[in-house]
Design an enzyme around this catalytic site. Structure first.
Site: not given
Length: 330
Positions: A54, A176, A77, A65, A121, A62-63
């Site tokens: 990543d 997103c 990450k 999800r 994604d 981000n937190l």
């Protein structure tokens, strides 16, 4: 074996199934909303090795999800998720890579894995991985989520590829960041990916390979289909290439303007819009390869679709990703 007692007592797993899980090496591409539950539950199940790739760093947005990154804001990450997995289960080896998945590094990563999970994604990543997994007969579990709905499917490894089910792109590809996503929804699809992966590793029947599951959580509706006999596309696919694969002789078109991309994809690239390609639009010279470049690959795919009916030569795509944060070498 005390750690895995509640799953090894299942007749579908047993000691033999747990041994297969424990010796497996899985490649997880993406450590975001899908990748976080995948890493959690595969580590918890005792998957022997995970390679996790990543390019991003944990951010506050981000937190909702990706809750494991609360103490790790600003960290890569992949590194933070590997540390979390080690704390959850020290028996599992996790090898983090802070990088984009590209057509250049993907073949070696896929070759070393027993199973590939697409949690990025990103359609450019999804099609790149699907093409490689199909050629190498590697099981490929891919999911995509937006808003309150999404899908998860098992491809390749003897089943049809992602291109057999989704040969064309949708008209628009939101993200997103632009369309939003609800945390539990994306988490649910990540859990389904983890479950499909475990089912493949232990040889559960019927296999999730060749199975597509769709959920629309706005109305709690679910649909599931099998696509075991779906044919692969007859037409040559729009294949993604790495930047290192560009040739001086290529007809390179960068579909971004100078504000979006001050540096073009290649020094000899032409800057053109996708809508100029058509019956009377520009074409490569005989023997040239057409290369369309943009940030995500979406505009490149569309430009290729416009050129294809009017030119019979080779067409490839380039998703020109930005440098990884903190990487001074790119």
């Amino acid at each position: 074996m005390i750690r895995y007692d509640r799953q090894t007592i299942l007749p579908q797993i047993g000691a033999d199934g747990q041994a297969r899980i424990g010796t497996a090496h899985v490649l997880v591409v993406g450590a975001g909303g899908l990748g976080v539950p995948v890493v959690q539950y595969l580590a918890g199940a005792g998957v022997g090795r995970m390679t996790l790739i990543d390019p991003d760093r944990a951010e506050e947005t981000n937190l909702h999800r990706q809750p494991i990154y609360g103490p790790a804001l600003g960290q890569p990450k992949a590194v933070a998720a590997a540390a979390f997995a080690h704390g959850l289960n020290p028996q599992v080896q996790v090898f983090p890579q802070v990088a984009w998945l590209t057509p250049e590094n993907a073949p070696a990563l896929v070759e070393g894995a027993d199973l590939v999970l697409d949690c990025a994604d990103s359609f450019a990543v999804s099609y790149t991985l699907s093409d490689i997994c199909l050629a190498r007969r590697k099981p490929f579990i891919s999911a995509s989520v937006l808003g309150l709905s999404g899908y998860v499917g098992g491809f390749c490894g003897g089943a049809p590829s992602l291109r057999a089910v989704f040969p064309d792109l949708p008209d628009t590809l939101a993200t997103c960041a632009t369309a939003g996503v609800l945390g539990p929804v994306v988490g649910m699809f990540g859990l389904l990916q983890a479950q499909m992966a475990l089912a493949v590793l232990i040889g559960l029947e019927p296999s999730p390979l060749g199975q597509l599951v769709q959920y629309d959580m706005s109305g709690f509706r679910m649909a599931s289909i099998r696509f075991d006999t779906a044919p692969e596309p007859d037409q040559p696919p729009h294949r993604f290439i790495a930047k290192a694969d560009l040739r001086a002789s290529d007809f390179v078109v960068d579909l971004r303007d100078t504000q979006e991309a001050p540096e073009p994809a290649a020094p000899h690239a032409k800057r053109l819009a996708e809508d100029v390609f058509g019956p009377s639009g520009p074409c490569p010279a005989p023997g040239q390869r057409a290369v369309f470049a943009c940030r995500s690959g979406l505009r490149a795919w569309r430009a290729a679709d416009r050129l294809r009916p009017h030119w019979g030569g080779e067409i490839v795509l380039l998703a020109d990703t930005p440098p990884v944060q903190g990487d001074k070498t790119t």
